[in-house]
Design an enzyme around this catalytic site. Structure first.
Site, short mmCIF file in Angstrom:
data_model
loop_
_atom_site.label_atom_id
_atom_site.label_comp_id
_atom_site.label_asym_id
_atom_site.label_seq_id
_atom_site.Cartn_x
_atom_site.Cartn_y
_atom_site.Cartn_z
NE ARG A 41 -1.54 -22.10 36.80
CZ ARG A 41 -1.86 -21.11 37.32
NH1 ARG A 41 -0.60 -20.77 37.93
NH2 ARG A 41 -1.89 -20.03 38.03
CE1 TYR A 92 -14.94 -14.57 29.98
CE2 TYR A 92 -15.14 -15.23 27.66
CZ TYR A 92 -15.31 -15.95 28.64
OH TYR A 92 -15.14 -17.10 29.55
#
Length: 348
Positions: free
Chosen positions: A41, A154
């Site tokens: 990541r 969202y």
């Protein structure tokens, strides 16, 4: 399903055949509790870069399989890739979660594209193809999408809130405009999911993380009905598609969800009433769940008891052992190993 998928314990359960040792995986199993994930990541840069770089997404998907030997891998992606493919701005800001340009008025909803740019989702399909080539023949590969209600919450608010009140208010005040968001998400999610099956997924999961904030009438309209349409739409193109629904927090509305959507399995959260699930849900479909992620953090005797409770509650029927929601980043790896060992030792 192909002959290869028919030999996978995970798919066996979805196909109606209980396993003596329940197949096992974890929601969010590719994530921040793993040091190898954190390392990749950091190298990838942004979260979306991690999702949309097939090498990275495939590697992250495979990490927990290598470490724990789970019975299923779930492709590494996010439920908000669909708004992104629909041309909405989607950003993931450290410590704050996703940010989108909100659709806060009917006039703004009118600007929503009717069809996604599926070229933007091709990296997800390529990651699926790469993972499929790497997985052992007995390990299933799961594709997924966010349920229309959850994704719409969202899109309306532009971010997550404690109870998704902005979307709930919008749906009450402007049901026609909100219905358009849902319709767009249903139709594009069908195409997205069919594409995942064709890229190598053995089955699908539809995540309705915010289903539990809806009262019964709205749950039927905004959670059950869109899920039913997605299941039917996928099966029109892939008749034997295996689909898991996860209406988190649905509680007593679970039986209606199962009966009306046509899913092959339902994932349940840790607060679901075991007796109700055994009597009214498990006779119809496989059950997936429902260990409390906090029990996994606690470890020790508390974790053993919690694992045993899931096995005792649901192990006599068709069960896929999982958490009641995603694994938390602070979960010790040793506790995951403890859980896996205890489930694998079960002989129901």
């Amino acid at each position: 399903m192909s002959q290869a998928s028919a030999s996978k314990p995970f798919i066996e359960v979805l196909s109606g055949r209980r396993q003596t040792v329940p197949p096992l995986w974890m929601m969010r199993q590719a994530g921040r509790y793993l040091p190898e994930y954190r390392e990749l990541r950091a190298r990838a840069g942004s979260f979306l870069e991690l999702c949309f770089t097939p090498d990275h997404a495939a590697e992250v998907t495979l990490q927990p399989i290598r470490r724990f030997g789970f019975d299923a891998a779930i492709i590494f992606s996010d439920i908000l890739v669909m708004p992104y493919a629909l041309g909405r701005s989607v950003r993931f800001e450290a410590g704050e979660g996703p940010r989108l340009d909100p659709l806060a008025t009917p006039e703004q909803v009118a600007t929503l594209a009717a069809r996604a740019d599926f070229a933007k989702l091709e990296p997800v399909y390529e990651a699926l193809r790469r993972v499929r080539r790497e997985l052992a023949p007995d390990v299933a590969l799961i594709g997924f999408c966010g349920a229309p209600w959850t994704v719409a919450t969202y899109m309306v608010a532009g971010q997550g809130t404690s109870d998704q009140a902005p979307a709930r208010l919008f749906a009450y005040r402007h049901p026609q405009a909100f219905g358009r968001i849902i319709d767009v998400l249903v139709e594009n999610s069908i195409e997205y999911l069919v594409g995942q099956l064709r890229a190598g997924a053995d089955c699908l999961q539809v995540f309705d993380t915010w289903a539990g904030v809806l009262p019964p009438r709205e749950f039927a309209r905004w959670s059950i009905e869109p899920a039913r349409r997605i299941v039917a739409g996928v099966r029109r193109q892939v008749p034997n598609a295996r689909i898991i629904g996860f209406p988190r927090g649905a509680a007593g509305m679970l039986p209606d969800y199962v009966e009306q959507t046509g899913v092959d399995a339902v994932s349940i959260d840790w607060a679901a009433d075991p007796a109700m699930v055994r009597e009214r849900v498990q006779p119809r479909v496989a059950v997936q769940g429902n260990l409390d992620p906090l029990a996994l953090i606690a470890g020790g005797a508390a974790l053993d008891r919690a694992v045993d409770d899931v096995l005792e509650n649901f192990g006599k029927g068709r069960l896929i052992f999982n958490l009641g929601h995603g694994i938390q980043p602070e979960t010790p790896i040793a506790h995951v190993e403890q859980m896996v060992k205890r489930v694998r030792a079960h002989r129901g």
